[in-house]
Scaffold this active site. Structure first.
Site, short mmCIF file in Angstrom:
data_model
loop_
_atom_site.label_atom_id
_atom_site.label_comp_id
_atom_site.label_asym_id
_atom_site.label_seq_id
_atom_site.Cartn_x
_atom_site.Cartn_y
_atom_site.Cartn_z
CG LEU A 56 -1.91 1.18 1.13
CD1 LEU A 56 -3.07 0.85 0.21
CD2 LEU A 56 -2.38 1.62 2.49
CB ALA B 226 -1.63 -2.24 -3.12
CE LYS C 124 -8.87 -2.67 5.60
NZ LYS C 124 -7.50 -2.32 5.39
O1 KPL Z 1 -8.05 -6.06 4.27
C1 KPL Z 1 -7.96 -7.16 3.83
C2 KPL Z 1 -6.69 -7.89 4.07
O2 KPL Z 1 -6.37 -8.83 3.35
O3 KPL Z 1 -6.00 -7.49 5.02
C3 KPL Z 1 -9.12 -7.79 3.10
C4 KPL Z 1 -10.26 -6.80 3.06
C5 KPL Z 1 -9.55 -9.03 3.79
C6 KPL Z 1 -8.82 -8.04 1.65
O4 KPL Z 1 -8.00 -9.11 1.42
#
Ligand code: KPL
Length: 292
Positions: free
Chosen positions: A14, A122, A175
């Site tokens: 990212l 990413a 999240k």
């Molecule tokens: O945020 C994610 C991660 O892999 O850390 C998700 C949303 C599960 C996407 O892969």
């Protein structure tokens, strides 16, 4: 624009993607990286996928003075990042990380901290090569001190979708609740995100965990429809290898302590039943030990 400096502290997937988009928009960018990624970035940073570009970047293993710094390291490295940034003038520091508690750690060491969460996708294909896997939204919100408008401006001017929210902790919890389900299940059973919806047994565990995380979030102060949220994200990212499964496959430490670990602690403090989160937490810790 060259007098305005942006720093990306943590050049993983990212950080590399956002740094590339920000530099491509004309900002001066400094990347802080380490190991093989540092060596690769000294040559170039390539972006593949939705957008393609190859950039010469300014990179080192040390923090520098900046106007805005994005922290994109793994959650277990936040403390070390905060201490390094405290030695320079990092400007406004915005966390764009996974898990709960990063902003609090940054705020212990730094004056101006903005909270953030992003749904941009990413993947690091190789050292120095990042794949832009999906456009998303980046939520930011005030946490400590001032300067959020600078962060908003950098993201907006770089073409990154950004939304300023009243309570960033709500977005962070939203999240984390989804990650508390998808990440450990995919990491333990070695499946892509979409398999959680297709496999009856995995979906049962997912639903039970989601309900448990939702209950903890509610007691903390956030109303989240966790089962629905997991369904939406697992569908949208069906072909993804979750970040936790990637960590496990590479024999790296995971962010489980900052996701299920925090949910278990917050739940236990309130006398809630957190057996599913607790099981997933311990199972991933056991995998880390075996592979680590
Ligand atoms: O945020 C994610 C991660 O892999 O850390 C998700 C949303 C599960 C996407 O892969």
């Amino acid at each position: 624009m060259s007098s305005f400096k942006v720093q990306i502290f943590g050049a993983g997937a990212l950080g590399s993607l956002f740094g590339a988009l920000i530099q491509h928009a004309g900002f001066e960018v400094h990347f802080v990286a380490r190991g093989k990624q540092l060596e690769a970035l000294k040559k170039s940073l390539r972006v593949e996928g939705l957008r393609k570009m190859e950039l010469k970047v300014d990179v080192s293993d040390k923090a520098v003075d900046a106007d805005v710094t994005f922290v994109t390291v793994k959650a277990y490295d936040t403390e070390e990042a905060a201490k390094s940034l405290a030695k320079v003038d990092p400007g406004v520091v915005c966390s764009l990380q996974n898990g709960i508690g990063n902003e609090e750690i940054l705020a212990e060491h730094l004056d101006n901290v903005v909270g953030g969460v992003t749904t941009y996708g990413a993947n690091l294909k190789d050292f120095g090569v990042v794949v832009f896997a999906g456009e998303g939204v980046t939520y930011i919100g005030e946490f400590k001190g001032k300067g959020i408008e600078k962060v908003e401006r950098v993201l907006k001017d770089s073409g990154i979708n950004v939304e300023v929210v009243e309570d960033i902790k709500e977005k962070i919890w939203e999240k984390a609740v989804v990650n508390s389900v998808i990440n450990p299940i995919t990491a333990i059973f070695r499946v892509k995100n979409g398999e959680i919806l297709r496999n009856e047994f995995l979906w049962e565990i997912a639903k039970k965990t989601a309900k448990e995380s939702e209950e903890v979030a509610r007691e903390v102060g956030y109303e989240i429809n966790a089962v629905e949220a997991v369904k939406i994200v697992a569908e949208k990212t069906a072909e993804n290898i979750s970040s936790m499964l990637q960590d496990v496959m590479k024999g790296r430490k995971t962010e489980i302590d900052f996701i299920n670990g925090v949910i278990v602690k917050e739940g236990e403090k309130r006398g809630l039943d957190v057996c599913y989160n607790s099981f997933l937490w311990r199972a991933v810790k056991a995998i880390e030990k075996v592979r680590g």
